[in-house]
Design a protein around this motif. Sequence first.
Motif, mmCIF file in Angstrom:
data_model
loop_
_atom_site.group_PDB
_atom_site.id
_atom_site.type_symbol
_atom_site.label_atom_id
_atom_site.label_comp_id
_atom_site.label_asym_id
_atom_site.label_seq_id
_atom_site.Cartn_x
_atom_site.Cartn_y
_atom_site.Cartn_z
ATOM 1 N N SER A 123 11.990 4.633 -5.859
ATOM 2 C CA SER A 123 10.618 4.453 -6.347
ATOM 3 C C SER A 123 10.290 5.480 -7.417
ATOM 4 O O SER A 123 9.709 5.161 -8.450
ATOM 5 C CB SER A 123 9.637 4.570 -5.182
ATOM 6 N N ASN A 124 10.705 6.717 -7.149
ATOM 7 C CA ASN A 124 10.451 7.768 -8.125
ATOM 8 C C ASN A 124 11.220 7.526 -9.414
ATOM 9 O O ASN A 124 10.752 7.842 -10.508
ATOM 10 C CB ASN A 124 10.827 9.132 -7.548
ATOM 11 N N ASP A 125 12.437 6.963 -9.275
ATOM 12 C CA ASP A 125 13.215 6.655 -10.475
ATOM 13 C C ASP A 125 12.489 5.636 -11.335
ATOM 14 O O ASP A 125 12.592 5.665 -12.569
ATOM 15 C CB ASP A 125 14.603 6.114 -10.085
ATOM 16 N N ASN A 126 11.816 4.710 -10.692
ATOM 17 C CA ASN A 126 11.045 3.716 -11.454
ATOM 18 C C ASN A 126 9.748 4.302 -11.978
ATOM 19 O O ASN A 126 9.251 3.903 -13.018
ATOM 20 C CB ASN A 126 10.723 2.500 -10.571
ATOM 21 N N ARG A 127 9.232 5.265 -11.252
ATOM 22 C CA ARG A 127 7.933 5.846 -11.604
ATOM 23 C C ARG A 127 8.078 7.084 -12.476
ATOM 24 O O ARG A 127 7.247 7.343 -13.334
ATOM 25 C CB ARG A 127 7.184 6.195 -10.314
ATOM 26 N N ILE A 128 9.187 7.860 -12.229
ATOM 27 C CA ILE A 128 9.388 9.121 -12.933
ATOM 28 C C ILE A 128 10.595 9.003 -13.862
ATOM 29 O O ILE A 128 11.676 8.610 -13.437
ATOM 30 C CB ILE A 128 9.596 10.276 -11.938
ATOM 31 N N ARG A 129 10.418 9.353 -15.091
ATOM 32 C CA ARG A 129 11.487 9.309 -16.086
ATOM 33 C C ARG A 129 11.861 10.745 -16.464
ATOM 34 O O ARG A 129 10.995 11.555 -16.784
ATOM 35 C CB ARG A 129 11.034 8.540 -17.319
ATOM 36 N N VAL A 130 13.159 11.034 -16.405
ATOM 37 C CA VAL A 130 13.664 12.364 -16.775
ATOM 38 C C VAL A 130 14.234 12.295 -18.184
ATOM 39 O O VAL A 130 15.191 11.558 -18.434
ATOM 40 C CB VAL A 130 14.735 12.864 -15.785
ATOM 41 N N VAL A 131 13.640 13.056 -19.076
ATOM 42 C CA VAL A 131 14.063 13.055 -20.476
ATOM 43 C C VAL A 131 14.737 14.387 -20.783
ATOM 44 O O VAL A 131 14.112 15.449 -20.646
ATOM 45 C CB VAL A 131 12.864 12.860 -21.420
ATOM 46 N N PRO A 132 16.030 14.389 -21.159
ATOM 47 C CA PRO A 132 16.706 15.653 -21.473
ATOM 48 C C PRO A 132 16.182 16.255 -22.770
ATOM 49 O O PRO A 132 15.797 15.542 -23.703
ATOM 50 C CB PRO A 132 18.175 15.242 -21.605
ATOM 51 N N ILE A 133 16.147 17.568 -22.825
ATOM 52 C CA ILE A 133 15.709 18.288 -24.024
ATOM 53 C C ILE A 133 16.887 19.108 -24.528
ATOM 54 O O ILE A 133 17.392 19.994 -23.827
ATOM 55 C CB ILE A 133 14.522 19.219 -23.727
ATOM 56 N N PRO A 136 20.806 22.622 -21.873
ATOM 57 C CA PRO A 136 19.695 21.681 -22.058
ATOM 58 C C PRO A 136 18.624 21.837 -20.978
ATOM 59 O O PRO A 136 18.904 22.275 -19.855
ATOM 60 C CB PRO A 136 20.371 20.313 -21.970
ATOM 61 N N GLY A 137 17.392 21.489 -21.318
ATOM 62 C CA GLY A 137 16.308 21.420 -20.353
ATOM 63 C C GLY A 137 15.977 19.969 -20.065
ATOM 64 O O GLY A 137 16.698 19.060 -20.472
ATOM 65 N N HIS A 138 14.872 19.694 -19.357
ATOM 66 C CA HIS A 138 14.470 18.312 -19.112
ATOM 67 C C HIS A 138 12.967 18.217 -18.903
ATOM 68 O O HIS A 138 12.302 19.188 -18.514
ATOM 69 C CB HIS A 138 15.216 17.728 -17.904
ATOM 70 N N LEU A 139 12.444 17.047 -19.152
ATOM 71 C CA LEU A 139 11.023 16.736 -19.032
ATOM 72 C C LEU A 139 10.869 15.598 -18.037
ATOM 73 O O LEU A 139 11.497 14.546 -18.188
ATOM 74 C CB LEU A 139 10.474 16.324 -20.399
ATOM 75 N N GLU A 140 10.057 15.798 -16.991
ATOM 76 C CA GLU A 140 9.799 14.745 -16.006
ATOM 77 C C GLU A 140 8.451 14.096 -16.327
ATOM 78 O O GLU A 140 7.425 14.782 -16.327
ATOM 79 C CB GLU A 140 9.797 15.313 -14.590
ATOM 80 N N VAL A 153 3.969 6.274 -20.715
ATOM 81 C CA VAL A 153 3.801 7.576 -20.078
ATOM 82 C C VAL A 153 2.368 7.730 -19.575
ATOM 83 O O VAL A 153 1.406 7.523 -20.317
ATOM 84 C CB VAL A 153 4.146 8.714 -21.057
ATOM 85 N N ILE A 154 2.261 8.075 -18.298
ATOM 86 C CA ILE A 154 0.942 8.319 -17.721
ATOM 87 C C ILE A 154 0.610 9.803 -17.779
ATOM 88 O O ILE A 154 -0.481 10.203 -18.190
ATOM 89 C CB ILE A 154 0.902 7.828 -16.254
ATOM 90 N N ARG A 155 1.567 10.626 -17.385
ATOM 91 C CA ARG A 155 1.360 12.071 -17.413
ATOM 92 C C ARG A 155 2.713 12.779 -17.342
ATOM 93 O O ARG A 155 3.716 12.183 -16.952
ATOM 94 C CB ARG A 155 0.472 12.521 -16.252
ATOM 95 N N THR A 156 2.707 14.055 -17.716
ATOM 96 C CA THR A 156 3.900 14.891 -17.610
ATOM 97 C C THR A 156 3.828 15.665 -16.299
ATOM 98 O O THR A 156 2.843 16.357 -16.028
ATOM 99 C CB THR A 156 3.979 15.880 -18.787
ATOM 100 N N LEU A 157 4.865 15.530 -15.496
ATOM 101 C CA LEU A 157 4.877 16.168 -14.187
ATOM 102 C C LEU A 157 5.472 17.572 -14.224
ATOM 103 O O LEU A 157 4.954 18.492 -13.593
ATOM 104 C CB LEU A 157 5.680 15.310 -13.201
ATOM 105 N N LYS A 158 6.567 17.725 -14.963
ATOM 106 C CA LYS A 158 7.281 19.005 -14.941
ATOM 107 C C LYS A 158 8.140 19.139 -16.185
ATOM 108 O O LYS A 158 8.667 18.148 -16.677
ATOM 109 C CB LYS A 158 8.155 19.093 -13.684
#
Length: 618
Positions: free
Chosen positions: A56-66, A224-228, A237-242
């Motif tokens: 569910s989180n995978d569908n709801r949360i997207r991890v973008v590498p930086i 690298p870092g990442h953006l959740e 995108v609804i909001r940035t979590l982390k």
Amino acid sequence: MPPKKRITMHDHAAEASLFKRRALFTFCCVVILMGILLLNLYHLQILSYKDYATRSNDNRIRVVPIAPSRGLIYDRNGVLLAENRPFYSLEMIPEQVKNVDQTLDQLNKIIPITADEREDLIKALKYHRRFKPLTIKSRLTEEQVSVFSVNQYKFPGLLVEAGLRRYYPYGADLTHVLGYVGRINSKDRSRLERSDEWKNYAGTKYIGKQGLERYYEPLLHGTPGHLEEEVNNRGRVIRTLKMTPPVPGKDIYLTLDLKLQQKAVELLDGRRGSVVAIDPRTGGILAMVSSPSYDPNQFVHGISSKAYSGLLNDRSRPLINRATQGQYAPASTIKPLLALLGLEEKAITPKTKVWDPGFWQIPGVERKYRDWKRWGHGWVDVKAAIVESCDIFFYELAYKVGIDKISNFMDKFGFGERTGIDIYEESPGLMPSKDWKRIRYNQPWYIGDSISVGIGQGYWTTTPLQLADATAILADDGKRYTPHLLKAFTDDNKLIEKPLDEKPPIVLKNPNNWRIINDAMMDTANKSRFTDAKYTAAMKTGTAQVFSVAQDKKYVASEVEEHLRDNALIVAYAPYKNPEIVLAVVLENAGWGGKNAGPVARALLDEYMLRDDRKQVK
């Protein structure tokens, strides 16, 4: 007579029993089904909770590498040699573009697309994954970005990418030292996957391809870092979590002296050749030039097929690093080392004299090995033989000591093997021996082969870096350091000095032999290029034949094709006592070493020794 009515008798007890059985069966089925339902709910809600929550989180949360910013490169004085600059590029996601040709035609109306760019894009589409972005045009101007942004709705599947990209402000002057970065290709990907480094390249599109950029990739790349991000069912995108910020690559400082490097480039002036300058006290490379060169920035942004083909087919071979990969006969530049061998083996003494009538013969053989001075030098001792570069003296010496002792002695000075410099593009050269010739040609070693080796010709080949390194060992009385370009690097904002790699020194039976040979090299400098210098220097020139001249023929440069003319060489160092810089210069097909390579060495030593700010650098 009317029929009689059939009277049906109901067995209420039997019917009640049947109803009870059916009701019980139905109830059992309901209970079983409810149990199955509850069991499934338990499995979903309790046993498989973490699994489905993760999905569910995978569908709801997207991890973008930086991607991390790449470490910077500086010279020994803190001058920036490789930096990261903002860039804009136009990208295409092929699966979202219905008609590529039509899209490019429309795009060309607002942003010019050259024929080469279009051709390269069409070729790349054949092998590119359709769901991944593909660059249409790099290095967009801010005006082009603005124009496209206004018209972007007309081009589904096209987008502008912004970021930081490598830039080399000094262009071709440092290409063969710094190398360059380029897009990660399938070969890079498979290599990274084999070494388990692929996860460290999430979000990264570029990797070091040549030179220091490749050798010190682990230092320069960073982590690298990442953006959740929380997204809805449409991917918005609804909001940035982390956000976990990336760790930038480490900055590195080189032993290189940019002013000396630029002076060498200026003096070579596009001629085919190389210059290597070493600090003999540390093994640090002060300058390393290969000419002609090319602009590495065109590889960063993606070089066109036409441009790359031009470099690849250029007869001057600009892609080759002549300083570490060019292989040349050392000619007379190695006569001081051969004389040192003769003194060590007591085949000669400082007072030994040889008669030079202009030629030399192997006893019992008619062939004449001629001196460069056709009428000869008369009687010469070891010092005069070096100063006058008397071939006859060294023919005689090579005949006395033989190839086995020559090969073993020169191995100590690094001939025939890689120096270990911190770039991968290096050739070992060739120090011939009896075993080598037997393996390579299945032939025995002849005395005549040794005679040619005695003047730095024949099978013997060396790189300019090897020549400079061997001269540095000679100038510093046998002390040996691994040549290197890295001086220091940053770690947690601290400057970490790279420790010196000192090798076991060369110990002579008679240490005074070092002075005898170096004195002869100083006399050579004082009688030619450095008579009026404000510092003491030592040198030895060389003129290397590219092809053999027949016994009864005379070499005339004007009658020979340009690429077959002699190579000009020189090795030099200064000051004479406690030397601070050692040079090796090679000019391909330039002719006489002293006349052509000599002025280059003098100008470079003047630049380094007489500069006002030199004393500030250690």
